[in-house]
Design a protein around this motif. Structure first.
Motif: not given
Lengths: 489, 489
Positions: A356-361
């Motif tokens: 999820i963190m990568r997609w948020a970025i």
């Protein structure tokens, strides 16, 4: 490359891994299932190999550098899957005729993918069934993490090792006191395990099934002890709800949850990644439920919401438990589910995918790129949760995304090539996405009610590679193929 | 936003566009096809609208800033597709029952996609058939580029305009003397047109068909005058070879080719992008031919090579001409073709897709990210053709890639949503890829031998949007949806 250090670490790892076969052996004895000999021989061979490697590599202590750490993690996973396949291989199961089948099942367990070559799961000896689910539990937080938690103080070497296994774009909290961190995380993991097992037993499962499903849930694995997966308990709503809640917990950053449990529950809500994670679950489940109702696939609202929520959480957290055949759902819902497969759990959770963190970025970068068009002179760095996303983090996240897409496409091509004339156009893409993201079920020939048994042995090797590439987020495996990496420097 | 400037430029553009309907009118008169009235009314309305807009916006000259230029290009394309649809609409063709059909066909022409709602192409009046192919030619190098070449000196404003239309990651050579550049490029484009038309006529086509196929080739469009596309000329090898060669030329950077023709042929070979482009064509055609032979789909080597080369060049350059039904080919070849659809032509060519140059950069970035893992301290910037790829170019290329993937997925979801229950799981992805990359044919329900007629009107609007998003490489269209962009500042 310092091969002695590498051998010593790999030897220790296999000693730990071999010892971890003990519980399965006990279950085998308890159920008198006839799998004692295969399990015992596998354990003996693993321990012997580990000991031999350790003694060859043992010399005076030396520092573990980055290269050795990376090689230990990459090779460690490949080797563990090999030794983990031995119990299946020695048992000579009719549904696992080749070693490729056994390696696939073992890798699927360790990487918490949950893809299986078995059609009749219930026919397997209990000892092996337990081993299958137990590999999930071992691989969930990570075999290297376990190794670091158990072994005497490894110092900065432990940090270098865990770095290559822990998921997500930023490796915060990986201090030299990594052993303490690993122990804390395992404390939470074991706590979850105890609680979920008890709850599942209270809901009506026997101890064995409760334990196996708990492993499958908390590791976001997806192996079940039932042929029809969690759908076997469809009449028992309590079991489904317990599994649903623990899947969500398993997809949450463990370090974050530890802090929340230690009296700082607000930390959860303040975490941008977790808010995004929960919003995706809620939003996608709602949209899919609406589509299921509007297309008359379901008539009752509660029924539609129940099945859509379970499917969303199961695929998003990359668990892969199944309660409904989503292939019978409208194509639009399948497109959503297919995209969610690439999202995955939060960084530092047991979930797979891109995180999820990568997609948020990625979304912030996309938004920034758009802003740039009509305000070229304003330089506004993207932020997440009030924290600046550095240029370096942007490039590295975009690079992982790119490599992920390329690996996915290459995997699909390899499968299409091997399975010439045996599969349709959806299957190679579906199967590549499902294994790379460590999910298990996919679409078409690996749909919710199917298994991976029909693939040719070569495909099973390719898919095993995709699973470990996904679990270790590419790099630790990819570098093993670079000749220069192996140079003695 | 300066709305007067915007109106003035859009008015001038529509005046040019309306005037460009004249040749079709002549063909209509020549063939007495009954399409004179629709064409003449469409032309009159376009000219009247253009004139009205121009007079409203006319005031003393003002500078064209970046925002106005972007809006002119984005809106200019949307408006041109609208007026370009009028001839079809007024002709009340049975296969184009709604305005959505006409807009789709018009946008498909201008964006050089070549997707058609028509099944019986040969039944269409010749004047409209010519207009269809002519929109390819207009959109190929770009309607804005044409506009800048024709109009009196626009100064730096011309450069700002063309920037938003010209394809590829770097906008080199866009000096304030943009008018001269535009004229040079059009000289080459017209030269190609004359040569290909003559060659096709020598190979046996009549003037009308030769002209239309030339437009379809050079713009990498793909509209044919035959129901079975270029397969109609399958017995005539010469026609196929001519089209093949000109497709390759159309996918080459026009500025590069201009320099090569002006006595510097070595420039071609020294260009990293062009070498990559030719290698992909050769490599993919060879691999596909081998797969076709090994799977016994084809028996003869020459036959397999001929069809694979044509399919590779047609899809890679995003032309979309069809000589063989590649849906009957092995799945592995289809995976290759599906991936090639996202590659596209070279930067500064008439081809669509992400462009070869971007992929070259992406591969270098991926390689750099891999190197970084085991040599973290070595900072080696990636290079292409000896030139450093700046950090800025890396981030912007990765951002375009990301936005491209997101747009592709969003497009697929929209189509799946609209066509609920009418399509399979491949079609939404296939159709989204085919329109976003400006190709035309795809897989499953929009395969090599099918058309887009069966889609619902709402889908046709969505697909038209995807086509123009792809043609203008996203930004100039996406910003139109940002409210802040429209603020009068």
């Amino acid at each position: 490359m310092n091969f002695h250090i590498l051998a010593k670490l790999l030897g220790l790892l296999q000693l730990t891994f071999g010892a971890s076969m003990l519980p399965s052996l006990c279950w085998s004895v308890y159920y008198r299932d006839g799998a004692f000999a295969p399990l015992a021989s596998a354990m003996a061979i693993t321990l012997a190999f580990g000991a031999a490697l350790y003694f060859w590599g043992r010399r005076k202590d030396e520092d573990i550098f980055r290269k050795e750490a990376t090689a230990t993690v990459g090779l460690g996973w490949l080797l563990s899957a090999f030794f983990g396949a031995l119990p299946y291989y020695f048992a000579q199961l009719s549904e696992m005729p080749t070693f490729a089948d056994c390696y696939f099942e073992s890798m699927s367990g360790l990487t918490t993918t949950g893809a299986s070559v078995l059609a009749d799961i219930e026919a397997i000896p209990k000892g092996l069934l337990f081993w299958r689910s137990w590999t999930h539990w071992l691989g969930g937080l990570g075999i290297i993490m376990l190794f670091v938690a158990i072994l005497p103080y490894l110092g900065a070497g432990g940090r270098a090792l865990v770095r290559n296994e822990v998921t997500g774009p930023v490796k915060e909290g990986l201090t030299p006191r990594i052993k303490d961190t690993a122990l804390l995380l395992y404390r939470l993991y074991i706590g979850y395990t105890v609680v979920e097992t008890i709850l599942l037993m209270m809901a009506g499962m026997n101890f064995f099934d409760a334990l196996c499903h708990t492993f499958g849930t908390l590791a976001t694995g997806g192996f079940s002890t039932q042929n029809t997966s969690v759908a076997a308990y469809y009449d028992n709503g309590a079991i489904e709800i317990i599994i649903l809640i623990f899947m969500i917990l398993a997809g949450t950053n463990f370090a974050l949850m530890y802090a929340a449990i230690r009296g700082r529950p607000l930390k959860l809500w303040k975490d941008a990644e977790w808010r995004f994670y929960i919003s995706i679950i809620g939003g996608a489940a709602l949209v899919i439920a609406i589509l299921l109702l509007s297309s008359n696939t379901y008539q009752a609202i509660d029924h539609a919401l129940r099945d859509s929520l379970f499917a969303v959480v199961s695929l998003l957290t990359t668990t892969g438990f199944v309660t409904a055949d989503f292939e019978a759902w409208p194509v639009s819902t399948q497109v959503i589910l297919a995209v969610l497969m690439f999202f995955g759990g939060c960084a530092g959770s047991t979930g797979g995918g891109l995180k999820i963190m990568r997609w948020a970025i990625l979304f912030k970068v996309a938004q920034g790129a758009l802003d740039q068009v009509y305000r070229p002179r304003t330089i506004r760095k993207p932020k997440i949760g009030g924290v600046l996303i550095s240029d370096e983090l942007q490039v590295s996240t975009l690079s992982v995304f790119l490599l992920w897409v390329l690996t996915f496409l290459l995997g699909a091509f390899a499968i299409a090539l091997i399975e010439q004339g045996r599969i349709d156009l959806i299957t190679p893409f579906s199967v590549s996405a499902s294994t790379l993201n460590n999910i298990g079920p996919g679409f078409s020939m690996v749909g919710a009610t199917q298994n991976y048994g029909f693939f040719l042995p070569s495909s099973k090797w390719v898919l095993s590679l995709l699973m470990v590439l996904g679990r270790l987020e590419l790099y630790s495996i990819l570098v093993l193929f670079v000749p220069r990496f192996w140079r003695v420097s």
